[in-house]
Write a protein that holds these residues in place. Structure first.
Motif, PDB file in Angstrom:
ATOM      1  N   SER A   1       0.715  -1.051   0.112  1.00 15.69           N
ATOM      2  CA  SER A   1       0.129  -0.001   0.181  1.00 15.69           C
ATOM      3  C   SER A   1       1.000   1.282  -0.039  1.00 15.69           C
ATOM      4  O   SER A   1       0.142   2.362  -0.107  1.00 15.69           O
ATOM      5  N   GLY A   2       1.986   1.074  -0.255  1.00 23.21           N
ATOM      6  CA  GLY A   2       3.128   2.254  -0.052  1.00 23.21           C
ATOM      7  C   GLY A   2       3.123   3.332  -1.252  1.00 23.21           C
ATOM      8  O   GLY A   2       2.327   3.140  -2.377  1.00 23.21           O
ATOM      9  N   PRO A   3       3.902   4.152  -1.256  1.00 20.08           N
ATOM     10  CA  PRO A   3       4.922   4.620  -0.441  1.00 20.08           C
ATOM     11  C   PRO A   3       4.555   5.104   0.921  1.00 20.08           C
ATOM     12  O   PRO A   3       3.568   6.135   0.500  1.00 20.08           O
ATOM     13  N   HIS A   4       4.749   4.470   2.154  1.00 14.24           N
ATOM     14  CA  HIS A   4       4.322   5.317   3.380  1.00 14.24           C
ATOM     15  C   HIS A   4       5.759   6.146   3.912  1.00 14.24           C
ATOM     16  O   HIS A   4       5.794   7.268   4.257  1.00 14.24           O
ATOM     17  N   MET A   5       6.841   5.302   3.885  1.00 12.83           N
ATOM     18  CA  MET A   5       8.214   6.054   4.349  1.00 12.83           C
ATOM     19  C   MET A   5       9.179   6.170   3.164  1.00 12.83           C
ATOM     20  O   MET A   5       9.782   7.119   3.335  1.00 12.83           O
ATOM     21  N   PRO A   6       9.352   5.427   2.369  1.00 12.43           N
ATOM     22  CA  PRO A   6      10.281   5.610   1.442  1.00 12.43           C
ATOM     23  C   PRO A   6      10.198   6.915   0.375  1.00 12.43           C
ATOM     24  O   PRO A   6       8.947   7.201   0.013  1.00 12.43           O
ATOM     25  N   PRO A   7      10.993   7.729   0.409  1.00  8.88           N
ATOM     26  CA  PRO A   7      10.976   8.838  -0.236  1.00  8.88           C
ATOM     27  C   PRO A   7      11.066   8.911  -1.846  1.00  8.88           C
ATOM     28  O   PRO A   7      12.069   9.377  -2.464  1.00  8.88           O
ATOM     29  N   LEU A   8       9.808   8.179  -2.480  1.00 11.36           N
ATOM     30  CA  LEU A   8      10.060   8.147  -3.745  1.00 11.36           C
ATOM     31  C   LEU A   8       9.537   9.565  -4.459  1.00 11.36           C
ATOM     32  O   LEU A   8      10.223   9.718  -5.867  1.00 11.36           O
TER      33      LEU A   8
ATOM     34  N   LEU B   1      14.460   2.001   4.311  1.00 12.59           N
ATOM     35  CA  LEU B   1      13.239   2.747   4.334  1.00 12.59           C
ATOM     36  C   LEU B   1      13.417   4.203   3.967  1.00 12.59           C
ATOM     37  O   LEU B   1      12.290   4.810   3.458  1.00 12.59           O
ATOM     38  N   HIS B   2      14.699   4.751   4.020  1.00  9.86           N
ATOM     39  CA  HIS B   2      14.781   6.157   3.983  1.00  9.86           C
ATOM     40  C   HIS B   2      15.844   6.484   2.797  1.00  9.86           C
ATOM     41  O   HIS B   2      16.171   7.555   2.257  1.00  9.86           O
ATOM     42  N   ARG B   3      16.667   5.325   2.623  1.00 14.96           N
ATOM     43  CA  ARG B   3      17.814   5.422   1.484  1.00 14.96           C
ATOM     44  C   ARG B   3      17.898   3.818   1.186  1.00 14.96           C
ATOM     45  O   ARG B   3      17.426   3.046   1.635  1.00 14.96           O
ATOM     46  N   ASP B   4      18.597   3.475   0.053  1.00 11.90           N
ATOM     47  CA  ASP B   4      18.729   2.184  -0.431  1.00 11.90           C
ATOM     48  C   ASP B   4      19.385   1.321   0.619  1.00 11.90           C
ATOM     49  O   ASP B   4      20.288   1.602   1.276  1.00 11.90           O
ATOM     50  N   GLY B   5      18.709  -0.008   0.794  1.00 11.09           N
ATOM     51  CA  GLY B   5      18.903  -0.874   1.675  1.00 11.09           C
ATOM     52  C   GLY B   5      19.410  -2.043   1.152  1.00 11.09           C
ATOM     53  O   GLY B   5      20.034  -2.191   0.185  1.00 11.09           O
TER      54      GLY B   5
END
Length: 366
Positions: free
Chosen positions: A46-53, A122-126
């Motif tokens: 259901s995202g994005p919720h946190m990732p800064p797309l 979640l906020h940068r590549d993992g």
């Protein structure tokens, strides 16, 4: 390198992307394995919720399609110019959460509440990729704990469990109840039983309860079928001082609240997906405490997590029996998690594996 790149709701693509660069305070890891969890599944479904797309993240600087994965171990390929204590070939685990070290929360040791906090995956590549750059400050060596790389991949979720356990201020002479034995609930069971042997675990799934018993829970109860959990807990002569709600469901929360005696502490480990009303009058008059844990304090909780993983006799393969290939990530990993039909307590992914493989969970010296 090969990576699973998140482009939005129900859209993860296997792509060949440029290798990440290693900053002066970072190590570049060849990822051995990466765990996926409910947060990753929620983003996928259901995202994005946190990732800064769409908008640049204020602290990580990332914007655009992103590689998920915040539970990873890997072997150091390169160490940045200012990094000390890590060298090529070292097997390390990362706590993934990045804090500034300077704000008031960081100075108080509550790095998980840092005003500039952000998270790898979640906020940068993992770590759902063959290579991942991570700050060296978030890493620990695995070798001193005698763990395999697969077992060490469980350290980040175990550290979440350790932090949640500690937030409940559990003492050795106290009783604890855990509502929800999947994912973090299983690790929390083991963390809680390292403090007290007076532990009951409640869940709707028999297999999860069997594993909870293997993780040293004294009592296990399958919820449903008209069973009164309060009566069962009373039959065990167990009056809970702390109740950990881990399911993240309204039914689980209602069960947890029903078990709290006056003076009890409720730790909300599972995140509710919607607004849930609570009886604040009862909370006040019964002197109940409602406690929120958030992530983990890397410097305090990650070493304890590794110690707990190493302390268990035998193997963790009952919790994480296989490592998926990247090709199987969506259909065998994220989608079953999102639809709550996964049969595994924990799912990990090996970005280098051509096909799904069994995990190797026994201690390296066993």
């Amino acid at each position: 390198m090969r990576a699973a790149v998140f482009h939005g709701k129900d859209d993860i693509r296997l792509e060949d992307v440029p290798d990440p660069t290693c900053g002066p305070d970072e190590v570049l890891l060849a990822v051995h394995a990466t765990g996926i969890c409910g947060t990753d599944a929620h983003e996928f479904a259901s995202g994005p919720h946190m990732p800064p797309l769409h908008d640049r993240h204020p602290f990580s600087g990332h914007r655009g399609p992103m590689i998920l994965g915040h539970e990873l171990t890997g072997v150091v390929r390169e160490a940045g110019a200012r990094v000390r204590g890590f060298a090529s070939g070292d097997l390390v685990v990362t706590g993934a959460g990045i804090s500034c070290g300077e704000c008031g929360q960081c100075r108080r040791g509550r790095t998980n509440l840092c005003t500039r906090y952000y998270t790898i995956g979640l906020h940068r590549d993992g770590g759902l990729a063959q290579l991942c750059a991570v700050p060296a400050a978030t890493c620990l060596h695995v070798a001193p704990y005698g763990l395999t790389a697969d077992a060490a991949t469980l350290a980040q979720p175990m550290s979440i469990a350790v932090h949640s356990m500690r937030r409940g201020r559990l003492q050795p002479d106290e009783h604890a109840v855990i509502v929800g034995a999947g994912g973090i609930g299983a690790f929390l069971t083991y963390a809680v039983t390292s403090v007290t042997d007076r532990v009951a675990v409640l869940d709707i799934d028999e297999e999860r309860l069997r594993i909870a018993t293997n993780l040293r829970a004294a009592h296990a109860l399958r919820l449903g079928d008209g069973i009164d959990p309060a009566a069962a807990v009373a039959d065990w002569a167990l009056e809970p001082d702390v109740v950990y709600e881990v399911s993240g469901t309204r039914a689980g929360l209602e069960t947890a609240l029903s078990l709290l005696p006056p003076g009890g502490r409720l730790v909300l480990v599972g995140l509710q997906g919607e607004f849930v009303p609570m009886d604040l009058r009862r909370i006040a008059l019964a002197e109940l405490e409602v406690i929120g844990p958030s992530a983990h304090v890397c410097g305090a909780d990650l070493p304890t997590a590794l110690q707990l993983l190493a302390a268990r006799d035998g193997s963790w393969d009952d919790v994480a029996p296989i490592a998926l290939s990247l090709d199987d990530l969506v259909e065998e990993g994220l989608r079953p998690l999102a639809e709550r039909r996964s049969t595994r307590i924990k799912t990990i992914v090996d970005p280098w594996a051509p096909t799904t493989r069994p995990t190797q969970m026994r201690h390296a010296d066993a």
